[in-house]
Design a protein around this motif. Structure first.
Motif, PDB file in Angstrom:
ATOM      1  N   LEU A  80      33.464  47.086  -5.168  1.00 42.21           N
ATOM      2  CA  LEU A  80      32.851  46.556  -6.383  1.00 42.21           C
ATOM      3  C   LEU A  80      32.578  47.632  -7.430  1.00 42.21           C
ATOM      4  N   ALA A  81      32.644  48.907  -7.052  1.00 42.33           N
ATOM      5  CA  ALA A  81      32.290  49.978  -7.981  1.00 42.33           C
ATOM      6  C   ALA A  81      33.232  49.974  -9.181  1.00 42.33           C
ATOM      7  N   ALA A  82      32.659  49.980 -10.386  1.00 41.39           N
ATOM      8  CA  ALA A  82      33.453  49.984 -11.616  1.00 41.39           C
ATOM      9  C   ALA A  82      32.533  50.218 -12.802  1.00 41.39           C
ATOM     10  N   LEU A  83      33.126  50.659 -13.905  1.00 41.26           N
ATOM     11  CA  LEU A  83      32.432  50.612 -15.186  1.00 41.26           C
ATOM     12  C   LEU A  83      32.742  49.254 -15.796  1.00 41.26           C
ATOM     13  N   ILE A  84      31.705  48.520 -16.209  1.00 41.97           N
ATOM     14  CA  ILE A  84      31.921  47.119 -16.589  1.00 41.97           C
ATOM     15  C   ILE A  84      31.504  46.766 -18.009  1.00 41.97           C
ATOM     16  N   ALA A  85      30.767  47.635 -18.697  1.00 42.55           N
ATOM     17  CA  ALA A  85      30.264  47.273 -20.027  1.00 42.55           C
ATOM     18  C   ALA A  85      31.400  47.290 -21.039  1.00 42.55           C
ATOM     19  N   ILE A  86      31.704  46.148 -21.619  1.00 42.14           N
ATOM     20  CA  ILE A  86      32.806  46.066 -22.574  1.00 42.14           C
ATOM     21  C   ILE A  86      32.538  46.901 -23.830  1.00 42.14           C
ATOM     22  N   PRO A  87      31.360  46.836 -24.449  1.00 41.03           N
ATOM     23  CA  PRO A  87      31.136  47.663 -25.646  1.00 41.03           C
ATOM     24  C   PRO A  87      31.312  49.160 -25.401  1.00 41.03           C
ATOM     25  N   TYR A  88      30.880  49.649 -24.252  1.00 41.68           N
ATOM     26  CA  TYR A  88      31.016  51.078 -23.973  1.00 41.68           C
ATOM     27  C   TYR A  88      32.474  51.462 -23.755  1.00 41.68           C
ATOM     28  N   SER A  89      33.309  50.486 -23.372  1.00 37.18           N
ATOM     29  CA  SER A  89      34.727  50.795 -23.178  1.00 37.18           C
ATOM     30  C   SER A  89      35.422  51.067 -24.508  1.00 37.18           C
ATOM     31  N   TYR A  90      34.890  50.537 -25.617  1.00 40.06           N
ATOM     32  CA  TYR A  90      35.432  50.896 -26.935  1.00 40.06           C
ATOM     33  C   TYR A  90      35.067  52.346 -27.262  1.00 40.06           C
ATOM     34  N   HIS A  91      33.900  52.756 -26.794  1.00 38.46           N
ATOM     35  CA  HIS A  91      33.351  54.080 -27.099  1.00 38.46           C
ATOM     36  C   HIS A  91      34.014  55.176 -26.266  1.00 38.46           C
ATOM     37  N   SER A  92      34.204  54.924 -24.977  1.00 39.80           N
ATOM     38  CA  SER A  92      34.690  55.955 -24.049  1.00 39.80           C
ATOM     39  C   SER A  92      35.732  55.383 -23.085  1.00 39.80           C
ATOM     40  N   PRO A  93      36.910  55.015 -23.585  1.00 35.56           N
ATOM     41  CA  PRO A  93      37.901  54.382 -22.700  1.00 35.56           C
ATOM     42  C   PRO A  93      38.399  55.287 -21.582  1.00 35.56           C
ATOM     43  N   ASP A  94      38.410  56.616 -21.814  1.00 34.09           N
ATOM     44  CA  ASP A  94      38.890  57.510 -20.762  1.00 34.09           C
ATOM     45  C   ASP A  94      38.095  57.350 -19.471  1.00 34.09           C
ATOM     46  N   THR A  95      36.783  57.156 -19.596  1.00 32.29           N
ATOM     47  CA  THR A  95      35.947  57.040 -18.403  1.00 32.29           C
ATOM     48  C   THR A  95      36.278  55.778 -17.618  1.00 32.29           C
ATOM     49  N   TYR A  96      36.763  54.740 -18.296  1.00 33.44           N
ATOM     50  CA  TYR A  96      37.136  53.492 -17.627  1.00 33.44           C
ATOM     51  C   TYR A  96      38.438  53.658 -16.843  1.00 33.44           C
ATOM     52  N   VAL A  97      39.349  54.441 -17.407  1.00 39.61           N
ATOM     53  CA  VAL A  97      40.579  54.733 -16.676  1.00 39.61           C
ATOM     54  C   VAL A  97      40.241  55.479 -15.382  1.00 39.61           C
ATOM     55  N   GLU A  98      39.361  56.466 -15.475  1.00 38.89           N
ATOM     56  CA  GLU A  98      39.001  57.251 -14.297  1.00 38.89           C
ATOM     57  C   GLU A  98      38.282  56.399 -13.248  1.00 38.89           C
ATOM     58  N   ALA A  99      37.255  55.671 -13.670  1.00 43.34           N
ATOM     59  CA  ALA A  99      36.448  54.920 -12.705  1.00 43.34           C
ATOM     60  C   ALA A  99      37.183  53.705 -12.159  1.00 43.34           C
ATOM     61  N   ASN A 100      37.809  52.940 -13.045  1.00 41.88           N
ATOM     62  CA  ASN A 100      38.360  51.651 -12.630  1.00 41.88           C
ATOM     63  C   ASN A 100      39.755  51.752 -12.024  1.00 41.88           C
ATOM     64  N   ILE A 101      40.580  52.628 -12.580  1.00 38.80           N
ATOM     65  CA  ILE A 101      41.937  52.767 -12.047  1.00 38.80           C
ATOM     66  C   ILE A 101      41.991  53.865 -10.985  1.00 38.80           C
ATOM     67  N   ARG A 102      41.582  55.064 -11.350  1.00 38.16           N
ATOM     68  CA  ARG A 102      41.599  56.159 -10.376  1.00 38.16           C
ATOM     69  C   ARG A 102      40.678  55.864  -9.194  1.00 38.16           C
ATOM     70  N   GLY A 103      39.496  55.320  -9.468  1.00 45.20           N
ATOM     71  CA  GLY A 103      38.577  54.994  -8.378  1.00 45.20           C
ATOM     72  C   GLY A 103      39.166  53.983  -7.421  1.00 45.20           C
ATOM     73  N   THR A 104      39.837  52.962  -7.968  1.00 39.52           N
ATOM     74  CA  THR A 104      40.472  51.959  -7.114  1.00 39.52           C
ATOM     75  C   THR A 104      41.611  52.562  -6.307  1.00 39.52           C
ATOM     76  N   LEU A 105      42.399  53.438  -6.931  1.00 38.51           N
ATOM     77  CA  LEU A 105      43.473  54.110  -6.204  1.00 38.51           C
ATOM     78  C   LEU A 105      42.921  54.904  -5.027  1.00 38.51           C
ATOM     79  N   ASN A 106      41.811  55.594  -5.232  1.00 42.18           N
ATOM     80  CA  ASN A 106      41.199  56.364  -4.144  1.00 42.18           C
ATOM     81  C   ASN A 106      40.793  55.465  -2.984  1.00 42.18           C
ATOM     82  N   VAL A 107      40.228  54.306  -3.296  1.00 37.98           N
ATOM     83  CA  VAL A 107      39.841  53.357  -2.251  1.00 37.98           C
ATOM     84  C   VAL A 107      41.074  52.859  -1.500  1.00 37.98           C
ATOM     85  N   LEU A 108      42.124  52.516  -2.230  1.00 35.49           N
ATOM     86  CA  LEU A 108      43.337  51.985  -1.609  1.00 35.49           C
ATOM     87  C   LEU A 108      44.036  53.031  -0.735  1.00 35.49           C
ATOM     88  N   GLN A 109      44.108  54.266  -1.235  1.00 32.24           N
ATOM     89  CA  GLN A 109      44.761  55.318  -0.457  1.00 32.24           C
ATOM     90  C   GLN A 109      44.021  55.564   0.859  1.00 32.24           C
TER      91      GLN A 109
END
Length: 332
Positions: A80-109
């Motif tokens: 369930l771990a993720a960055l979820i606030a939509i307004p903050y994703s406009y502000h800092s999209p890089d952090t969403y790539v790291e947490a949501n995509i990279r974080g999920t990849l780490n769990v899957l690996q």
């Protein structure tokens, strides 16, 4: 006793899910975000007899070594771990790539390498964007209308690719708009409730015409638990929604009615998404969840929404809970 790693355990949905797992005699390794205060998020507020059962692991899903260490000895993973606030994703999209995509990849690996029995990955109804047809089935096209939703689409596809490529037993659970006790006031229902509870009668909101399919947190938790136990759900994407839509404006008026308050809705520009980024309509089909999981909402329809809102209002209006929220400021 089966042991489950639960990432995002200290959050809104995660904390409710962690507690229910303990009630069902499942051992929980609660992965919480590391912080210098040693906070476990909402799990610090869990009943003492439940809290003592958690096996806490403080870390960050962006760290593959920490994720792997946390997963050792676990039979299944609820991610369930993720960055979820939509307004903050406009502000800092890089952090969403790291947490949501990279974080999920780490769990899957880690899950692939350690051979866990099941991975339940958390999606979001935001991946659908504005409905092209209703009710929205799992075959609806995916539309990244915010950096947040785009990263969740990426994470979902990674999760499904591991099932197809490596046979990792993954299920993607796609909750619609969950609400209930402990939710952040960045979400619209707590925003409305906390303002009214604090005595405000001119309620500041963004767009009020979009519709949402609100799902009470107990129903969302039930969907996760059903997915965790279902072999038929491996390799599948499954909506968890109430199959009922209501506009933001009508939701505000219903809450005001339940709280016996006369309100006026004020438009607040800072709370409005960019025009083409706004998701105008969400309305879930939950037929697949009923078929594969045997799950259906206990808080469905307008009466179910009223019942869920009553329980949510009761929690937020307790002073010890309301005092946690900054009613007079807007947080991204």
């Amino acid at each position: 006793m089966r042991k489950v790693l639960l990432t995002g355990a200290g959050g809104f949905i995660g904390s409710h899910l962690a507690e229910e797992l303990v009630r069902r005699n499942v051992a929980v390794r609660a992965f919480v975000h590391y912080n210098s205060m040693g906070s476990h998020g909402w799990l610090d507020s869990s009943p003492p007899d439940i809290r003592q059962e958690f096996d806490f692991f403080a870390g960050n899903v962006c760290d593959p070594n920490g994720v792997r260490a946390a997963m050792k000895g676990c039979d299944a993973v609820l991610h369930l771990a993720a960055l979820i606030a939509i307004p903050y994703s406009y502000h800092s999209p890089d952090t969403y790539v790291e947490a949501n995509i990279r974080g999920t990849l780490n769990v899957l690996q880690a899950a692939r390498d350690l051979g866990v029995e099941k991975v339940v990955h958390t999606s979001t109804s935001e991946v659908y964007g504005t409905a092209q047809f209703v009710p929205i089935t799992e075959e609806h096209p995916l539309q990244g209308q915010s950096p947040y939703s785009a990263t969740k689409i990426g994470a979902d596809q990674l999760a499904l690719s591991f099932e197809r490529s490596f046979g990792t037993p993954v299920t993607v659970v796609r909750p619609f708009n969950t609400y209930g006790p402990r939710q952040s006031a960045r979400a619209v229902i707590p925003t409305i409730i906390t303002q009214i509870a604090a005595g405000v009668r001119k309620i500041k909101l963004g767009s009020i015409h979009p519709t949402r399919d609100f799902n009470y947190v107990a129903d969302t938790v039930g969907g996760f638990l059903a997915a965790l136990d279902s072999r038929a759900a491996v390799g599948e994407v499954i909506n968890i929604g109430s199959a009922f839509e209501i506009s933001i404006g009508d939701t505000a008026r219903l809450i005001a009615q339940l709280m016996e308050a006369e309100i006026e809705i004020e438009h607040d520009d800072v709370r409005v998404r960019p025009g083409r980024s706004e998701v105008e309509r969400l309305w879930a089909s939950n037929a697949k969840a009923q078929k594969l999981l045997g799950w259906s909402p206990r808080f469905g329809g307008v009466e179910g929404l009223r019942k869920g809102l009553e329980q949510t209002i009761a929690w937020f209006t307790r002073q010890e809970n309301l005092s946690r929220y900054r009613v007079n400021s807007y947080t991204l």
